[in-house]
Design a protein around this motif. Structure first.
Motif, short mmCIF file in Angstrom:
data_model
loop_
_atom_site.label_atom_id
_atom_site.label_comp_id
_atom_site.label_asym_id
_atom_site.label_seq_id
_atom_site.Cartn_x
_atom_site.Cartn_y
_atom_site.Cartn_z
N ARG A 230 1.69 -28.64 12.90
CA ARG A 230 2.96 -28.66 12.35
C ARG A 230 3.28 -27.56 11.21
O ARG A 230 2.41 -27.57 10.34
CB ARG A 230 3.18 -29.99 11.59
CG ARG A 230 4.65 -30.14 11.14
CD ARG A 230 5.43 -31.21 12.16
NE ARG A 230 6.80 -31.45 11.42
CZ ARG A 230 7.90 -31.07 11.98
NH1 ARG A 230 8.09 -30.67 13.02
NH2 ARG A 230 9.15 -31.29 11.42
N GLY B 127 -0.42 -29.55 6.33
CA GLY B 127 0.05 -30.46 7.31
C GLY B 127 -0.83 -31.00 8.18
O GLY B 127 -2.04 -31.10 8.19
N PHE B 128 -0.01 -31.54 9.38
CA PHE B 128 -0.85 -31.98 10.48
C PHE B 128 -1.39 -30.64 11.18
O PHE B 128 -0.98 -30.12 11.57
CB PHE B 128 0.13 -32.87 11.42
CG PHE B 128 -0.44 -33.33 12.74
CD1 PHE B 128 -1.34 -34.52 12.66
CD2 PHE B 128 -0.36 -32.78 13.82
CE1 PHE B 128 -1.84 -35.23 13.46
CE2 PHE B 128 -0.70 -33.42 15.06
CZ PHE B 128 -1.54 -34.40 15.00
N MET C 48 -8.37 -34.36 14.29
CA MET C 48 -7.28 -34.40 13.67
C MET C 48 -7.34 -34.61 12.12
O MET C 48 -8.04 -35.41 11.83
CB MET C 48 -6.33 -35.56 14.33
CG MET C 48 -6.01 -35.76 15.74
SD MET C 48 -5.09 -36.80 16.28
CE MET C 48 -5.93 -38.20 16.11
N ARG C 49 -6.15 -33.80 11.43
CA ARG C 49 -6.08 -34.14 10.10
C ARG C 49 -4.73 -33.79 9.68
O ARG C 49 -3.81 -33.15 10.11
CB ARG C 49 -6.93 -32.94 9.36
CG ARG C 49 -6.84 -31.66 9.43
CD ARG C 49 -7.94 -30.77 8.58
NE ARG C 49 -7.96 -29.46 9.27
CZ ARG C 49 -9.06 -28.97 9.61
NH1 ARG C 49 -10.01 -29.47 9.66
NH2 ARG C 49 -8.77 -27.62 10.17
N ASP C 50 -4.39 -34.45 8.56
CA ASP C 50 -3.16 -34.42 7.95
C ASP C 50 -3.35 -34.60 6.43
O ASP C 50 -4.08 -35.16 5.78
CB ASP C 50 -2.19 -35.49 8.63
CG ASP C 50 -0.85 -35.33 8.30
OD1 ASP C 50 -0.36 -34.28 7.82
OD2 ASP C 50 0.15 -36.27 8.69
N GLU C 51 -2.36 -33.82 5.77
CA GLU C 51 -2.21 -33.83 4.36
C GLU C 51 -0.79 -34.05 3.95
O GLU C 51 -0.01 -33.18 4.52
CB GLU C 51 -2.66 -32.54 3.89
CG GLU C 51 -2.81 -32.60 2.01
CD GLU C 51 -3.73 -31.34 1.70
OE1 GLU C 51 -3.16 -30.65 0.94
OE2 GLU C 51 -4.72 -31.12 2.03
N ARG C 52 -0.38 -34.86 3.19
CA ARG C 52 0.94 -34.94 2.52
C ARG C 52 0.98 -34.95 1.15
O ARG C 52 0.21 -35.39 0.33
CB ARG C 52 1.54 -36.38 3.25
CG ARG C 52 1.63 -36.45 4.68
CD ARG C 52 2.65 -35.83 5.20
NE ARG C 52 2.26 -35.99 6.78
CZ ARG C 52 2.92 -35.09 7.59
NH1 ARG C 52 4.15 -34.39 7.11
NH2 ARG C 52 3.13 -35.21 8.79
N ARG D 71 -4.63 -37.12 1.92
CA ARG D 71 -5.30 -36.45 3.19
C ARG D 71 -6.23 -37.31 3.94
O ARG D 71 -6.90 -38.15 3.26
CB ARG D 71 -5.86 -35.20 2.81
CG ARG D 71 -7.16 -35.01 1.99
CD ARG D 71 -7.93 -33.95 1.45
NE ARG D 71 -8.46 -33.89 0.30
CZ ARG D 71 -8.39 -33.36 -0.79
NH1 ARG D 71 -7.50 -32.38 -0.80
NH2 ARG D 71 -9.00 -33.57 -1.82
N GLU E 231 -8.81 -37.41 7.81
CA GLU E 231 -9.26 -36.38 8.72
C GLU E 231 -10.19 -37.37 9.93
O GLU E 231 -10.86 -38.37 9.26
CB GLU E 231 -10.39 -35.35 8.11
CG GLU E 231 -10.83 -34.39 9.38
CD GLU E 231 -11.73 -33.59 8.73
OE1 GLU E 231 -12.27 -32.59 9.47
OE2 GLU E 231 -11.53 -33.27 7.30
#
Length: 174
Positions: free
Chosen positions: A79, A93-94, A116-120, A133, A135
């Motif tokens: 993203r 982000g994603f 998959m990892r994401d950080e907001r 975050r 993962e």
């Protein structure tokens, strides 16, 4: 390709040598990636050719030297942040990546790997922020003992399990 602002073709060659838990590994890989920006998403389609040699440095082990040569195709999605100007979007982000290989492509065992990892970031006040975050990684493997080290998951380090060195938490087997 069609629009240099939205597409990129990259060629990457990488060599690596590691000593880890009485396992010595050396690898040479070449990767070709076609990256395409689609709205707020970046898609990467890639093919990695790898040669890796692994052997045990423990004199009590009778594990032979193992040489792997394989092709690993994959696809990734990221993203894109607001105001994206062409920088790498992997750590913002994603991000999701699906890779895998089959014995017909040279793999010692058939596998599929999903990361998959994401950080907001949440802003509460001018100097108060909350960063979260996460993962997750999943592997489907016919024979885990034959899975190449590069395609296994490890933990440890300041962004994982603190108190352990980077990639210190792992299986002992090759």
């Amino acid at each position: 390709w069609t629009d240099p602002a939205l597409e990129k073709l990259a060629f990457e060659v990488q060599g690596e040598r590691t000593d880890f838990n009485q396992i010595e590994a050396s690898a040479l890989s070449a990767r070709t990636t076609l990256t395409h920006v689609m709205g707020h998403w970046q898609r990467g389609v890639f093919l990695t050719a790898t040669q890796q040699t692994t052997r045990s440095t423990d004199p009590s082990q009778t594990i032979p030297k193992i040489r792997d040569r394989l092709l690993v195709p994959g696809i990734s999605y990221a993203r894109l942040p607001k105001g994206y100007l062409g920088q790498a979007a992997i750590n913002t982000g994603f991000f999701a990546e699906l890779t895998g290989s089959h014995s017909a492509l040279g793999a010692n065992t058939n596998f599929v790997r999903l990361l998959m990892r994401d950080e907001r970031r949440f802003d509460f006040a001018p100097r108060w922020h909350l960063i979260t975050r996460g993962e997750i990684g999943l592997s489907w493997v016919d024979n885990f003992e034959l899975l190449q080290r590069d395609y296994r998951f490890f933990a440890g380090g300041d962004r994982s399990v603190r108190g352990f060195g980077l990639d210190d938490l792992s299986p002992i087997e090759t």
